[in-house]
Design a protein around this motif. Structure first.
Motif, PDB file in Angstrom:
ATOM      1  N   SER A 372     -20.685  19.921  39.229  1.00 49.93           N
ATOM      2  CA  SER A 372     -21.790  19.426  38.285  1.00 49.93           C
ATOM      3  C   SER A 372     -22.639  18.163  39.267  1.00 49.93           C
ATOM      4  CB  SER A 372     -20.646  18.257  38.042  1.00 49.93           C
ATOM      5  OG  SER A 372     -19.469  19.428  36.960  1.00 49.93           O
ATOM      6  N   TYR A 373     -23.432  17.737  38.146  1.00 50.67           N
ATOM      7  CA  TYR A 373     -24.600  17.013  38.600  1.00 50.67           C
ATOM      8  C   TYR A 373     -24.269  16.259  38.113  1.00 50.67           C
ATOM      9  CZ  TYR A 373     -26.697  20.805  42.531  1.00 50.67           C
ATOM     10  OH  TYR A 373     -26.991  20.816  43.397  1.00 50.67           O
ATOM     11  N   SER A 374     -24.965  14.875  39.013  1.00 48.65           N
ATOM     12  CA  SER A 374     -25.019  13.586  37.849  1.00 48.65           C
ATOM     13  C   SER A 374     -27.416  12.922  37.717  1.00 48.65           C
ATOM     14  CB  SER A 374     -24.266  12.530  38.115  1.00 48.65           C
ATOM     15  OG  SER A 374     -24.976  11.146  37.130  1.00 48.65           O
ATOM     16  N   VAL A 375     -27.567  12.855  36.620  1.00 49.18           N
ATOM     17  CA  VAL A 375     -29.262  12.409  37.000  1.00 49.18           C
ATOM     18  C   VAL A 375     -29.078  11.188  37.324  1.00 49.18           C
ATOM     19  CG1 VAL A 375     -30.981  12.423  34.709  1.00 49.18           C
ATOM     20  CG2 VAL A 375     -29.571  14.856  34.761  1.00 49.18           C
ATOM     21  N   THR A 376     -29.684  10.997  38.099  1.00 49.27           N
ATOM     22  CA  THR A 376     -30.040   9.638  38.932  1.00 49.27           C
ATOM     23  C   THR A 376     -31.014   9.117  38.806  1.00 49.27           C
ATOM     24  OG1 THR A 376     -30.669  10.475  41.002  1.00 49.27           O
ATOM     25  CG2 THR A 376     -28.388  10.012  40.748  1.00 49.27           C
ATOM     26  N   GLY A 377     -31.742   9.859  38.474  1.00 49.51           N
ATOM     27  CA  GLY A 377     -33.867   9.816  37.877  1.00 49.51           C
ATOM     28  C   GLY A 377     -34.545  10.124  37.471  1.00 49.51           C
ATOM     29  N   TYR A 378     -35.318   9.721  36.859  1.00 51.59           N
ATOM     30  CA  TYR A 378     -36.121   9.850  35.272  1.00 51.59           C
ATOM     31  C   TYR A 378     -36.925   9.505  35.375  1.00 51.59           C
ATOM     32  CZ  TYR A 378     -36.968  12.091  30.195  1.00 51.59           C
ATOM     33  OH  TYR A 378     -37.424  12.295  29.570  1.00 51.59           O
ATOM     34  N   SER A 379     -38.370  10.462  34.889  1.00 54.67           N
ATOM     35  CA  SER A 379     -39.634   9.759  34.211  1.00 54.67           C
ATOM     36  C   SER A 379     -40.198  11.132  33.273  1.00 54.67           C
ATOM     37  CB  SER A 379     -40.552   9.702  35.194  1.00 54.67           C
ATOM     38  OG  SER A 379     -40.855  11.008  36.247  1.00 54.67           O
ATOM     39  N   VAL A 380     -41.166  10.887  32.525  1.00 53.87           N
ATOM     40  CA  VAL A 380     -41.691  11.459  31.481  1.00 53.87           C
ATOM     41  C   VAL A 380     -43.630  10.740  30.949  1.00 53.87           C
ATOM     42  CG1 VAL A 380     -40.499  10.609  29.406  1.00 53.87           C
ATOM     43  CG2 VAL A 380     -41.605  12.732  29.239  1.00 53.87           C
ATOM     44  N   SER A 381     -43.639  11.774  31.076  1.00 52.97           N
ATOM     45  CA  SER A 381     -45.090  11.068  30.548  1.00 52.97           C
ATOM     46  C   SER A 381     -46.493  11.768  29.255  1.00 52.97           C
ATOM     47  CB  SER A 381     -46.396  10.672  31.425  1.00 52.97           C
ATOM     48  OG  SER A 381     -46.193  10.648  32.531  1.00 52.97           O
ATOM     49  N   PRO A 382     -46.822  11.850  29.104  1.00 56.11           N
ATOM     50  CA  PRO A 382     -47.252  12.388  27.988  1.00 56.11           C
ATOM     51  C   PRO A 382     -49.140  12.996  27.992  1.00 56.11           C
ATOM     52  CG  PRO A 382     -47.431  10.427  26.931  1.00 56.11           C
ATOM     53  CD  PRO A 382     -46.581  10.201  27.737  1.00 56.11           C
ATOM     54  N   VAL A 383     -48.997  14.719  28.655  1.00 56.64           N
ATOM     55  CA  VAL A 383     -50.460  14.840  29.130  1.00 56.64           C
ATOM     56  C   VAL A 383     -51.369  14.527  28.735  1.00 56.64           C
ATOM     57  CG1 VAL A 383     -50.990  16.893  30.096  1.00 56.64           C
ATOM     58  CG2 VAL A 383     -49.252  17.176  30.013  1.00 56.64           C
ATOM     59  N   PRO A 384     -52.454  13.502  29.463  1.00 60.51           N
ATOM     60  CA  PRO A 384     -53.693  13.128  28.730  1.00 60.51           C
ATOM     61  C   PRO A 384     -54.172  14.144  27.840  1.00 60.51           C
ATOM     62  CG  PRO A 384     -53.853  12.061  30.838  1.00 60.51           C
ATOM     63  CD  PRO A 384     -52.667  13.103  30.333  1.00 60.51           C
ATOM     64  N   GLY A 385     -54.604  14.198  26.428  1.00 55.69           N
ATOM     65  CA  GLY A 385     -55.216  14.785  25.540  1.00 55.69           C
ATOM     66  C   GLY A 385     -54.614  15.838  24.929  1.00 55.69           C
ATOM     67  N   ARG A 386     -53.460  16.186  25.715  1.00 54.89           N
ATOM     68  CA  ARG A 386     -52.264  16.870  24.892  1.00 54.89           C
ATOM     69  C   ARG A 386     -51.062  15.950  24.368  1.00 54.89           C
ATOM     70  NH1 ARG A 386     -54.087  19.864  29.324  1.00 54.89           N
ATOM     71  NH2 ARG A 386     -52.117  20.374  30.049  1.00 54.89           N
ATOM     72  N   VAL A 387     -50.808  15.139  23.781  1.00 58.28           N
ATOM     73  CA  VAL A 387     -49.740  14.539  23.583  1.00 58.28           C
ATOM     74  C   VAL A 387     -48.488  15.009  23.604  1.00 58.28           C
ATOM     75  CG1 VAL A 387     -50.682  12.728  22.761  1.00 58.28           C
ATOM     76  CG2 VAL A 387     -49.997  14.138  21.235  1.00 58.28           C
ATOM     77  N   ARG A 388     -48.961  16.168  23.033  1.00 59.25           N
ATOM     78  CA  ARG A 388     -47.329  17.412  22.399  1.00 59.25           C
ATOM     79  C   ARG A 388     -47.088  17.842  23.990  1.00 59.25           C
ATOM     80  NH1 ARG A 388     -44.987  18.079  18.233  1.00 59.25           N
ATOM     81  NH2 ARG A 388     -44.236  20.442  18.676  1.00 59.25           N
ATOM     82  N   ASP A 389     -47.718  17.803  24.961  1.00 56.12           N
ATOM     83  CA  ASP A 389     -47.504  18.357  26.307  1.00 56.12           C
ATOM     84  C   ASP A 389     -46.255  17.095  27.046  1.00 56.12           C
ATOM     85  OD1 ASP A 389     -47.646  20.601  25.306  1.00 56.12           O
ATOM     86  OD2 ASP A 389     -49.610  21.141  26.740  1.00 56.12           O
ATOM     87  N   ARG A 390     -45.467  17.332  28.180  1.00 60.99           N
ATOM     88  CA  ARG A 390     -45.102  16.024  29.243  1.00 60.99           C
ATOM     89  C   ARG A 390     -45.206  16.254  30.376  1.00 60.99           C
ATOM     90  NH1 ARG A 390     -45.261  14.456  24.148  1.00 60.99           N
ATOM     91  NH2 ARG A 390     -43.566  13.567  23.351  1.00 60.99           N
ATOM     92  N   ASP A 391     -45.745  15.795  31.117  1.00 62.36           N
ATOM     93  CA  ASP A 391     -45.081  16.014  32.777  1.00 62.36           C
ATOM     94  C   ASP A 391     -43.553  15.241  32.962  1.00 62.36           C
ATOM     95  OD1 ASP A 391     -47.488  16.671  33.345  1.00 62.36           O
ATOM     96  OD2 ASP A 391     -48.225  15.399  34.154  1.00 62.36           O
ATOM     97  N   VAL A 392     -43.038  15.443  33.225  1.00 65.77           N
ATOM     98  CA  VAL A 392     -41.485  15.509  33.767  1.00 65.77           C
ATOM     99  C   VAL A 392     -41.397  14.868  35.095  1.00 65.77           C
ATOM    100  CG1 VAL A 392     -39.175  15.732  32.414  1.00 65.77           C
ATOM    101  CG2 VAL A 392     -41.046  16.171  31.039  1.00 65.77           C
ATOM    102  N   SER A 393     -40.286  14.795  35.229  1.00 61.40           N
ATOM    103  CA  SER A 393     -39.385  14.433  36.487  1.00 61.40           C
ATOM    104  C   SER A 393     -38.093  14.081  36.574  1.00 61.40           C
ATOM    105  CB  SER A 393     -40.361  13.851  37.598  1.00 61.40           C
ATOM    106  OG  SER A 393     -40.209  11.941  37.272  1.00 61.40           O
ATOM    107  N   LEU A 394     -37.541  14.820  36.937  1.00 60.15           N
ATOM    108  CA  LEU A 394     -35.743  14.649  37.025  1.00 60.15           C
ATOM    109  C   LEU A 394     -35.290  15.199  38.612  1.00 60.15           C
ATOM    110  CD1 LEU A 394     -34.147  14.503  34.586  1.00 60.15           C
ATOM    111  CD2 LEU A 394     -33.797  16.911  35.314  1.00 60.15           C
TER     112      LEU A 394
END
Length: 401
Positions: A372-394
């Motif tokens: 099993s894994y535990s999430v230790t880091g997370y970031s999310v930001s909207p894509v400029p000009g496309r607010v319903r899309d997300r750039d995500v890192s985990l």
């Protein structure tokens, strides 16, 4: 469990080796490594679909509970642990090998030792189930196609099976699906049915053996090569030895055994004294490669027990597999020299039919585990000009279960 539709644009799946280095006053260096090396996953997506982004957001912020979470790593070549995947004992413990009482396990397991098992009866259940370290099954989703194979055990297997369960800790109430005896020479490819969340791969044995080293195994999502992979079995005895019509030069008589010919067949008489034995060929007759499994069958009269003698390129003995018809060629072996120890045989009797099958399979990828894994880091930001899309890192790390 949910499959993420978009492929990650960045994916690092390195293990944390945790090696510590120490330098003595004299300048010498020693190292220390922990017995387990947790894997770390680092993933990033650009313009992730919103539903997938919401799913990861819930996991990262632990909306549905503290975790840990299950991850099916698409880059894994083998979901089994390092010990199950390599056929070795981890941390002097074989609890991952869930065996029926008919299977005889090592009485005093040693860390990193080769797993050796014995089977002395072909009645009753003769299974070993390959479970995760915490005793649970392997997480899957309906519709996923998985491949399960133990190519180096072909000579003793009767079936490859997958047990299915509706939850991680379930031990009953699931289904059982098998490849059948005719198909153990290839990966068992299986599509996960509806209602199944976890599976356990299982091997069933069909022959008796003693102190046999277990070979490597793999369980994973199907790869293209799984559809065509095959193990190869060859017959080492010629037609005469197989039919029991070979000349006596095909055999070697040990102490107390006398060979003769009658109607073109090899005949033997044995006094039954200590050392009375009949050997097939000589010390350098039947070539093998380390890791190959050898299966002997015979109709030698007065047989007491069988011995597979492993010899090197010079014909010198490397090791022996005693009291068994099946063995695995050890490191350094270049030949197998089958012998049958014989009791008293008063009248000349035909040597009888015999078979020597040698099976080799492809190399197995190292087991990487599915802890099993535990999430230790997370970031999310909207894509400029496309607010319903997300750039995500985990960022995730394997945790102790």
């Amino acid at each position: 469990m949910r499959e993420i539709t978009d492929g990650a644009t960045q994916f690092d799946r390195s293990s944390d080796l945790g090696v510590k280095e120490f330098r003595s006053l004299g300048g010498g260096v020693t190292t220390w490594a922990p017995p387990t090396q947790p894997r770390r996953l680092s993933l990033s997506w650009e313009s992730m679909q919103l539903d997938d982004a919401y799913h990861l957001d819930r996991l990262a912020r632990r909306v549905d509970g503290p975790g840990p979470i299950a991850v099916v790593d698409p880059g894994s070549d083998n979901w089994l642990s390092g010990s199950l995947g390599s056929g070795r004992i981890s941390l002097a413990d074989y609890s991952e090998w869930v065996a029926d009482p008919t299977i005889i396990l090592p009485p005093a397991p040693l860390d990193y030792d080769v797993m050796r098992i014995s089977l002395q009866a072909t009645t009753g259940n003769r299974r070993i189930m390959f479970r995760r370290p915490d005793g649970s099954g392997y997480p899957v989703t309906p519709g996923m196609r998985v491949a399960w194979w133990v190519p180096g055990m072909i000579g003793v297997l009767n079936d490859l099976r997958i047990y299915t369960y509706p939850s991680a800790k379930a031990t009953g109430g699931g289904g059982s699906f098998g490849a059948g005896p005719a198909n153990v020479d290839r990966p068992f490819i299986f599509t996960i049915p509806e209602g199944v969340t976890h599976i356990v791969p299982v091997i069933w044995f069909g022959k008796t053996f003693a102190n046999l080293p277990v070979s490597g195994a793999y369980l994973r999502q199907v790869r293209p090569e799984d559809s065509t992979a095959r193990a190869v079995t060859r017959q080492a005895f010629n037609a005469g030895v197989q039919a029991g019509t070979a000349p006596v030069t095909a055999y070697t008589a040990g102490t107390g055994v006398t060979l003769s010919v009658s109607a073109g067949k090899g005949m033997l008489v044995s006094t039954g004294v200590a050392g009375s034995a009949l050997s097939f060929g000589g010390a350098k007759t039947y070539a093998v490669s380390p890791g190959e499994i050898v299966s002997l069958t015979h109709a030698v009269p007065g047989a007491v027990t069988s011995v597979l003698v492993w010899t090197d390129s010079d014909g010198a003995t490397v090791d022996q597999s005693r009291d068994t018809l099946i063995g695995r060629a050890p490191e350094g072996a270049a030949y197998v020299w089958p012998k049958v120890e014989i009791g008293a045989v008063a009248t000349a009797t035909a040597v009888g039919t015999a078979s020597l099958e040698i099976t080799s399979g492809p190399d197995v990828p190292p087991g990487e585990g599915t802890r099993s894994y535990s999430v230790t880091g997370y970031s999310v930001s909207p894509v400029p000009g496309r607010v319903r899309d997300r750039d995500v890192s985990l960022e995730l790390v394997e945790v102790t279960e």
